[in-house]
Design a protein around this motif. Structure first.
Motif, mmCIF file in Angstrom:
data_model
loop_
_atom_site.group_PDB
_atom_site.id
_atom_site.type_symbol
_atom_site.label_atom_id
_atom_site.label_comp_id
_atom_site.label_asym_id
_atom_site.label_seq_id
_atom_site.Cartn_x
_atom_site.Cartn_y
_atom_site.Cartn_z
ATOM 1 N N GLY A 50 0.809 -1.214 0.000
ATOM 2 C CA GLY A 50 0.000 0.000 0.000
ATOM 3 C C GLY A 50 0.840 1.260 0.000
ATOM 4 O O GLY A 50 0.578 2.202 -0.756
ATOM 5 N N ARG A 67 -5.310 4.312 -1.720
ATOM 6 C CA ARG A 67 -4.835 3.592 -0.551
ATOM 7 C C ARG A 67 -5.910 3.552 0.526
ATOM 8 O O ARG A 67 -6.569 4.543 0.814
ATOM 9 C CB ARG A 67 -3.585 4.279 -0.004
ATOM 10 C CG ARG A 67 -2.938 3.517 1.130
ATOM 11 C CD ARG A 67 -1.677 4.185 1.603
ATOM 12 N NE ARG A 67 -0.964 3.330 2.534
ATOM 13 C CZ ARG A 67 0.089 3.708 3.214
ATOM 14 N NH1 ARG A 67 0.576 4.938 3.075
ATOM 15 N NH2 ARG A 67 0.686 2.880 4.041
ATOM 16 N N GLU A 72 -4.685 -2.216 5.572
ATOM 17 C CA GLU A 72 -3.364 -2.844 5.549
ATOM 18 C C GLU A 72 -3.077 -3.549 6.875
ATOM 19 O O GLU A 72 -2.314 -4.505 6.918
ATOM 20 C CB GLU A 72 -2.281 -1.795 5.267
ATOM 21 C CG GLU A 72 -2.402 -1.170 3.899
ATOM 22 C CD GLU A 72 -1.544 0.077 3.725
ATOM 23 O OE1 GLU A 72 -0.663 0.345 4.571
ATOM 24 O OE2 GLU A 72 -1.776 0.799 2.733
#
Length: 148
Positions: A50, A67, A72
């Motif tokens: 990312g 993103r 993440e």
């Protein structure tokens, strides 16, 4: 000249990341955390993908990558082969973006201030490489400690 060095270093460490993810014997171990280890190897891998896709792909390569940083660290149980595919795609993207940069581009101010201050694109690319290397080392340690 520095562009070729950056390409080589990113390629080297993204290959190390791929090797680390492939080296987990138990795929479920990629997602394990422990009392003193709050980020799994899988989440660190997603974070690196990312981070690089945002700061190199979207900002320098106009890839339109969006993103979702919180994912993440919260996504779990993504298959090992899918993580590897993400790393390979990130490596290809970086190679492509860096191929299009010139030494003059590197001397320009990076379009964002992710570290809280102005910096050249060259400086930030070096910073991002250090960030990559740091987390690859953490993944190596995570694997050796928790791959059961």
């Amino acid at each position: 000249m520095i562009i070729e060095s950056l390409k080589s270093l990113y390629s080297r460490d993204l290959n190390k990341l791929k090797i680390e993810i492939e080296a987990y014997h138990n795929e479920a171990s990629i997602w394990i955390t422990d009392k003193n280890i709050s980020n799994s190897g899988g989440n660190l891998c997603l974070h690196l993908v990312g981070n690089l896709n945002m700061f190199i792909g979207a900002q320098l390569g106009n890839t339109a990558y969006i993103r979702h940083r919180e994912l993440e660290f919260s996504l779990k149980d993504i298959p090992q082969n899918e993580l590897i595919e993400k790393v390979e795609a990130t490596a290809a993207m970086i190679d492509s973006v860096l191929d299009k940069l010139t030494e003059e581009n590197l001397k320009k101010e990076y379009p964002l201030e992710p570290l809280g201050y102005k910096m050249t694109t060259e400086y930030f690319l070096i910073h991002l490489f250090g960030h990559l290397s740091y987390h690859v080392g953490q993944i190596n340690y995570h694997r050796r400690l928790l791959d059961i």
